[in-house]
Design a protein around this motif. Structure first.
Motif, PDB file in Angstrom:
ATOM      1  N   GLU A  24       0.357  -6.879  -7.224  1.00 31.82           N
ATOM      2  CA  GLU A  24      -0.011  -6.483  -6.025  1.00 31.82           C
ATOM      3  C   GLU A  24      -0.392  -5.072  -6.162  1.00 31.82           C
ATOM      4  OE1 GLU A  24       2.045  -8.042  -2.528  1.00 31.82           O
ATOM      5  OE2 GLU A  24       3.525  -8.460  -4.080  1.00 31.82           O
ATOM      6  N   LEU A  25      -1.661  -4.651  -6.760  1.00 31.48           N
ATOM      7  CA  LEU A  25      -2.012  -3.368  -6.743  1.00 31.48           C
ATOM      8  C   LEU A  25      -3.101  -3.225  -5.617  1.00 31.48           C
ATOM      9  CD1 LEU A  25      -2.853  -3.253 -10.627  1.00 31.48           C
ATOM     10  CD2 LEU A  25      -0.995  -2.293  -9.379  1.00 31.48           C
ATOM     11  N   TYR A  26      -3.087  -1.934  -5.327  1.00 33.72           N
ATOM     12  CA  TYR A  26      -4.060  -1.357  -4.009  1.00 33.72           C
ATOM     13  C   TYR A  26      -4.527  -0.116  -4.386  1.00 33.72           C
ATOM     14  CZ  TYR A  26      -1.578  -4.966  -1.302  1.00 33.72           C
ATOM     15  OH  TYR A  26      -0.830  -6.127  -0.787  1.00 33.72           O
ATOM     16  N   GLU A  27      -5.756   0.183  -4.034  1.00 37.77           N
ATOM     17  CA  GLU A  27      -6.534   1.458  -4.542  1.00 37.77           C
ATOM     18  C   GLU A  27      -6.101   2.612  -3.515  1.00 37.77           C
ATOM     19  OE1 GLU A  27     -10.683   0.918  -4.135  1.00 37.77           O
ATOM     20  OE2 GLU A  27     -10.703  -0.406  -5.754  1.00 37.77           O
ATOM     21  N   ASP A  28      -6.047   3.788  -4.127  1.00 43.40           N
ATOM     22  CA  ASP A  28      -5.798   5.069  -3.312  1.00 43.40           C
ATOM     23  C   ASP A  28      -7.070   5.253  -2.735  1.00 43.40           C
ATOM     24  OD1 ASP A  28      -5.416   7.563  -2.521  1.00 43.40           O
ATOM     25  OD2 ASP A  28      -3.902   7.898  -3.682  1.00 43.40           O
ATOM     26  N   PRO A  29      -7.048   5.546  -1.461  1.00 39.99           N
ATOM     27  CA  PRO A  29      -8.411   5.778  -0.499  1.00 39.99           C
ATOM     28  C   PRO A  29      -8.895   7.247  -0.697  1.00 39.99           C
ATOM     29  CG  PRO A  29      -6.715   5.848   0.954  1.00 39.99           C
ATOM     30  CD  PRO A  29      -5.889   5.084  -0.420  1.00 39.99           C
ATOM     31  N   ASN A  30      -7.748   8.073  -1.165  1.00 32.27           N
ATOM     32  CA  ASN A  30      -8.324   9.269  -1.566  1.00 32.27           C
ATOM     33  C   ASN A  30      -8.701   9.886  -2.865  1.00 32.27           C
ATOM     34  OD1 ASN A  30      -7.705   9.944   1.153  1.00 32.27           O
ATOM     35  ND2 ASN A  30      -5.348   9.766   0.707  1.00 32.27           N
ATOM     36  N   ILE A  31      -8.235   8.987  -3.852  1.00 31.38           N
ATOM     37  CA  ILE A  31      -8.390   9.385  -5.132  1.00 31.38           C
ATOM     38  C   ILE A  31      -9.139   8.187  -5.976  1.00 31.38           C
ATOM     39  CG2 ILE A  31      -7.704  10.300  -7.343  1.00 31.38           C
ATOM     40  CD1 ILE A  31      -5.170  11.479  -5.695  1.00 31.38           C
ATOM     41  N   GLU A  32     -10.448   8.410  -6.327  1.00 33.90           N
ATOM     42  CA  GLU A  32     -11.196   7.100  -6.894  1.00 33.90           C
ATOM     43  C   GLU A  32     -10.524   6.754  -8.098  1.00 33.90           C
ATOM     44  OE1 GLU A  32     -15.599   6.237  -8.673  1.00 33.90           O
ATOM     45  OE2 GLU A  32     -15.540   7.744  -6.953  1.00 33.90           O
ATOM     46  N   GLY A  33     -10.271   5.508  -8.272  1.00 35.24           N
ATOM     47  CA  GLY A  33      -9.871   4.983  -9.648  1.00 35.24           C
ATOM     48  C   GLY A  33      -8.236   4.997  -9.679  1.00 35.24           C
ATOM     49  N   LEU A  34      -7.582   5.562  -8.877  1.00 33.79           N
ATOM     50  CA  LEU A  34      -6.280   5.512  -8.933  1.00 33.79           C
ATOM     51  C   LEU A  34      -5.671   4.161  -8.095  1.00 33.79           C
ATOM     52  CD1 LEU A  34      -4.292   7.621 -10.247  1.00 33.79           C
ATOM     53  CD2 LEU A  34      -3.815   8.492  -7.853  1.00 33.79           C
ATOM     54  N   VAL A  35      -4.833   3.498  -8.874  1.00 33.08           N
ATOM     55  CA  VAL A  35      -4.227   2.266  -8.141  1.00 33.08           C
ATOM     56  C   VAL A  35      -2.597   2.517  -8.119  1.00 33.08           C
ATOM     57  CG1 VAL A  35      -6.000   0.815  -8.276  1.00 33.08           C
ATOM     58  CG2 VAL A  35      -4.185   0.954  -9.897  1.00 33.08           C
ATOM     59  N   PHE A  36      -2.019   2.006  -7.123  1.00 35.83           N
ATOM     60  CA  PHE A  36      -0.247   1.764  -7.101  1.00 35.83           C
ATOM     61  C   PHE A  36       0.000   0.370  -6.500  1.00 35.83           C
ATOM     62  CE2 PHE A  36      -1.471   6.265  -6.240  1.00 35.83           C
ATOM     63  CZ  PHE A  36      -0.422   6.811  -6.939  1.00 35.83           C
ATOM     64  N   CYS A  37       0.960  -0.099  -7.069  1.00 37.86           N
ATOM     65  CA  CYS A  37       1.404  -1.177  -6.737  1.00 37.86           C
ATOM     66  C   CYS A  37       2.262  -1.213  -5.343  1.00 37.86           C
ATOM     67  CB  CYS A  37       2.587  -1.780  -7.748  1.00 37.86           C
ATOM     68  SG  CYS A  37       4.120  -0.904  -7.707  1.00 37.86           S
ATOM     69  N   LYS A  38       2.529  -2.375  -4.736  1.00 41.34           N
ATOM     70  CA  LYS A  38       3.277  -2.512  -3.377  1.00 41.34           C
ATOM     71  C   LYS A  38       4.527  -1.707  -3.386  1.00 41.34           C
ATOM     72  CE  LYS A  38       5.456  -5.745  -0.566  1.00 41.34           C
ATOM     73  NZ  LYS A  38       6.604  -6.513  -0.759  1.00 41.34           N
ATOM     74  N   ASP A  39       5.281  -1.896  -4.155  1.00 38.71           N
ATOM     75  CA  ASP A  39       6.710  -1.015  -4.214  1.00 38.71           C
ATOM     76  C   ASP A  39       6.462   0.560  -4.373  1.00 38.71           C
ATOM     77  OD1 ASP A  39       7.970  -3.648  -4.090  1.00 38.71           O
ATOM     78  OD2 ASP A  39       8.054  -3.538  -6.119  1.00 38.71           O
ATOM     79  N   CYS A  40       5.469   0.845  -5.159  1.00 42.74           N
ATOM     80  CA  CYS A  40       5.258   2.408  -5.088  1.00 42.74           C
ATOM     81  C   CYS A  40       4.734   2.936  -3.837  1.00 42.74           C
ATOM     82  CB  CYS A  40       4.526   2.825  -6.468  1.00 42.74           C
ATOM     83  SG  CYS A  40       5.442   2.634  -8.024  1.00 42.74           S
ATOM     84  N   TRP A  41       3.703   1.858  -3.297  1.00 40.08           N
ATOM     85  CA  TRP A  41       3.076   2.504  -2.074  1.00 40.08           C
ATOM     86  C   TRP A  41       4.002   2.516  -0.788  1.00 40.08           C
ATOM     87  CZ3 TRP A  41      -0.821   4.890  -0.723  1.00 40.08           C
ATOM     88  CH2 TRP A  41      -2.235   4.796  -1.456  1.00 40.08           C
ATOM     89  N   GLU A  42       5.135   1.806  -0.977  1.00 35.25           N
ATOM     90  CA  GLU A  42       5.976   1.608  -0.125  1.00 35.25           C
ATOM     91  C   GLU A  42       6.847   2.977  -0.070  1.00 35.25           C
ATOM     92  OE1 GLU A  42       8.013  -2.117  -0.403  1.00 35.25           O
ATOM     93  OE2 GLU A  42       6.691  -2.950   0.941  1.00 35.25           O
ATOM     94  N   GLU A  43       7.175   3.434  -1.164  1.00 37.20           N
ATOM     95  CA  GLU A  43       8.222   4.629  -1.605  1.00 37.20           C
ATOM     96  C   GLU A  43       7.093   5.752  -1.167  1.00 37.20           C
ATOM     97  OE1 GLU A  43       9.828   6.887  -5.312  1.00 37.20           O
ATOM     98  OE2 GLU A  43       9.663   4.729  -5.691  1.00 37.20           O
ATOM     99  N   ARG A  44       6.035   5.599  -1.460  1.00 41.17           N
ATOM    100  CA  ARG A  44       5.031   6.655  -1.227  1.00 41.17           C
ATOM    101  C   ARG A  44       4.687   7.242   0.292  1.00 41.17           C
ATOM    102  NH1 ARG A  44      -1.290   7.401  -3.312  1.00 41.17           N
ATOM    103  NH2 ARG A  44      -1.726   9.431  -2.196  1.00 41.17           N
ATOM    104  N   ILE A  45       4.794   5.877   0.936  1.00 35.48           N
ATOM    105  CA  ILE A  45       4.686   5.999   2.319  1.00 35.48           C
ATOM    106  C   ILE A  45       5.861   6.771   3.131  1.00 35.48           C
ATOM    107  CG2 ILE A  45       4.711   4.610   4.662  1.00 35.48           C
ATOM    108  CD1 ILE A  45       2.802   2.924   2.957  1.00 35.48           C
TER     109      ILE A  45
END
Length: 63
Positions: A24-45
């Protein structure tokens, strides 16, 4: 921000920048080529929300 509104990564060779997961990877809209998984996105948010509230120290989360 909601990770579900981000572009999902379909390349099976990609991995999360933070933890190395390939699920479950998603692209970072601000940094091209950087991706995070669902769990790391939730923590980041959560962390971004806390910073908006003026908290600078990381707060442990109960899972």
């Amino acid at each position: 921000m909601d990770y579900q509104k981000l572009k999902k990564v379909k390349d099976k060779n990609e991995e999360c920048f933070k933890c190395g997961s390939k699920k479950e990877l998603y692209e970072d809209p601000n940094i091209e080529g950087l991706v995070f998984c669902k769990d790391c996105w939730e923590e980041r948010i959560k962390t971004e929300k806390l910073e908006e509230w003026g908290m600078e120290e990381e707060i442990p989360y109960d899972e």
